[in-house]
Enzyme design. Structure first.
Site, short mmCIF file in Angstrom:
data_model
loop_
_atom_site.label_atom_id
_atom_site.label_comp_id
_atom_site.label_asym_id
_atom_site.label_seq_id
_atom_site.Cartn_x
_atom_site.Cartn_y
_atom_site.Cartn_z
NE ARG A 140 -4.02 -2.02 2.05
CZ ARG A 140 -3.90 -3.15 2.74
NH1 ARG A 140 -2.88 -3.30 3.58
NH2 ARG A 140 -4.76 -4.12 2.62
CE LYS A 162 -0.98 13.04 -15.63
NZ LYS A 162 -1.32 13.41 -17.02
CD GLU A 204 6.41 14.64 -23.93
OE1 GLU A 204 5.73 15.67 -23.72
OE2 GLU A 204 5.90 13.51 -24.06
CE LYS A 246 4.91 16.52 -15.47
NZ LYS A 246 4.93 15.25 -16.17
CD GLU A 256 -4.33 15.32 -16.67
OE1 GLU A 256 -3.13 14.99 -16.58
OE2 GLU A 256 -5.10 14.83 -17.50
NE ARG A 260 0.30 16.19 -14.10
CZ ARG A 260 0.97 15.44 -13.24
NH1 ARG A 260 0.75 15.57 -11.95
NH2 ARG A 260 1.88 14.59 -13.66
CG ASN A 264 -2.46 15.37 -21.05
OD1 ASN A 264 -1.45 14.76 -20.74
ND2 ASN A 264 -3.47 15.54 -20.22
CG HIS A 267 0.40 13.77 -24.60
ND1 HIS A 267 1.09 14.90 -24.96
CD2 HIS A 267 1.23 13.05 -23.82
CE1 HIS A 267 2.30 14.86 -24.41
NE2 HIS A 267 2.41 13.74 -23.72
CG HIS A 271 -1.96 8.74 -25.56
ND1 HIS A 271 -2.53 9.17 -24.39
CD2 HIS A 271 -0.62 8.80 -25.35
CE1 HIS A 271 -1.59 9.49 -23.53
NE2 HIS A 271 -0.42 9.28 -24.09
CG HIS A 284 5.13 9.21 -25.24
ND1 HIS A 284 3.75 9.04 -25.22
CD2 HIS A 284 5.37 10.34 -24.53
CE1 HIS A 284 3.21 10.03 -24.53
NE2 HIS A 284 4.16 10.83 -24.10
#
Ligand code: NAD
Ligand code: GLY
Length: 378
Positions: A140, A162, A204, A246, A256, A260, A264, A267, A271, A284
């Protein structure tokens, strides 16, 4: 070129030969953490030791990075009496999945790793995302440290918490927000990075300029050739400025809920490209570059972005040896794949579009026919 105090900072604050490293902080109250950027940082145990609960770590890396940097990092830590458990995973986006995640848990359990064991991610974004998610979930939650070794991971994925893995139905669909204790960006590791991977990271870097930092975009246009040659001053300045952006966004909107999502840019389109072509076929960053061109095309159709600005964006990607033309999948396929993205709300795809260089917006208030027109070109 604009001149302001921020821009001066870029020029005046690159890594000088006499300065070993630069540090900035992600401000998240009691979960704040430093990002160190500099040369030969993995040889310096004093940067890591203050962040360990106990002198016991598991270093998660892969078959490509291990022969390059695992021995050095292990020596650094063992010389400081830290017990090191190596976990060497297969290399590739295709392994960012539940099977690989389970193999991390297996080693941690076999070695009776406790809550005070720190996981160290040594590698690119795939290793960082996998290790972070393992750290978020093992017992956990155990502490973890990011030691990113690709440009993309140094400017983006190692910062902001993330973490996660892919699902056959979508990229990064399983995961958690879970912040590291420390990010150690050793720019020397980039010397061994293949040129194509370096370019993917530059996508990026360019992204930060496009989203919220027009001065940085101007600076990149001037300094791109030096960046591509891994000029130490320019490289460290670019990483610093990217991480600054960032860290600022993450501090304001960790989960987000708003700003935030600007990160993307390119993206949702990207994606779809990654998914359609098969994970790992397009890198990517390459998919983000082509996806950003699609966002720019739609922004121009909406009359939010001038043709001249679209040309500047295109030229910056070309200068970084990045693809600007998306694969021809057809509008139907693109819409289908984009609908799988996390950025869909109530069935409407929210997109990050541009209202100028340095001014990105998150919106579902675009003309769907214009989106179809953009997608039909591809
Ligand atoms: P990657 O982790 O696959 O690394 C690229 C390649 O470079 C791999 O083959 C790797 O083994 C190799 N490599 C790494 N460091 C090296 C070095 N110093 N020398 C030689 N080879 C080296 O890819 P990436 O571009 O670093 O990361 C992409 C991943 O990051 C994707 O899975 C993407 O979803 C994720 N990502 C996450 C975030 C986030 O916020 N968590 C943000 C952006 C991207
Ligand atoms: N790479 C996007 C984010 O971290 O939010």
């Amino acid at each position: 070129m604009r001149q302001n105090s921020d821009y001066d900072t870029i020029q005046l604050n690159p890594l000088k030969p006499t300065i070993k490293m630069q540090t900035l902080k992600v401000e998240l109250a009691n979960r704040s953490y430093p990002i160190h950027i500099g040369r030969n940082l993995i040889a310096d145990a004093s940067l890591i030791l203050p962040h360990l609960k106990r002198k016991h770590v598991a270093i998660v890396t892969n078959t490509t990075v291990a022969p390059l940097y695992l021995a050095k990092l292990t020596q650094t830590l063992e010389a400081a009496d830290v017990r090191v458990i190596p976990i060497i995973l297969p290399d590739g986006e295709a392994y960012k999945n539940t099977e690989t995640l389970n193999s991390i848990y297996d080693v941690l359990l076999q070695n009776r790793c406790e809550r005070s064991t720190t996981l160290i991610a040594l590698g690119g974004g795939v290793i960082g995302d996998l290790t972070g998610y393992a750290a978020a979930t093992y017992l956990r939650g155990v502490p973890f440290i990011q030691i990113p070794t690709t440009l993309l991971s140094q400017v983006d994925s190692s910062v902001g918490g993330k973490t996660g893995i892919n699902h056959p139905l979508g990229k990064n669909m399983i995961g958690a927000f879970y912040q590291p204790q420390l990010v150690l960006a050793d720019i020397d590791t980039l010397q061994t990075l293949p040129a194509r991977e370096f370019s993917a990271g530059v996508a990026e870097v360019i992204k930060y300029g496009l989203i919220r930092d027009a001065d940085f975009f101007d600076w990149l246009e001037v300094n791109m050739a030096k960046l591509m040659q891994l000029d130490e001053q320019v490289l460290s300045a670019a990483i610093y400025r990217s991480c600054l952006s960032k860290a600022d966004v993450v501090a304001k909107d960790e989960h987000e809920q708003g700003e935030r999502a600007l990160l993307n840019l390119g993206h949702t389109f990207g994606h779809a490209i990654e998914n359609a072509m098969g994970y790992g076929v397009w890198l990517h960053g390459e998919a983000v570059a082509a996806g950003t061109m699609m966002a720019a095309d739609l922004s121009q159709r909406m009359a939010w972005l001038s043709a001249a600005d679209v040309a500047r964006i295109k030229n910056s990607f070309i200068a970084a040896n990045l693809p600007i033309n998306p694969p021809k999948l057809g509008a139907t396929k693109y819409l289908d794949l984009m609908g799988l993205d996390k950025k869909v709300e109530n069935g409407k795809i929210r997109l990050v579009l541009q209202q100028g260089i340095g001014k990105a917006v998150i919106t579902s208030d675009y003309d769907t026919e214009k989106l179809t027109a953009t997608l039909s070109l591809c």
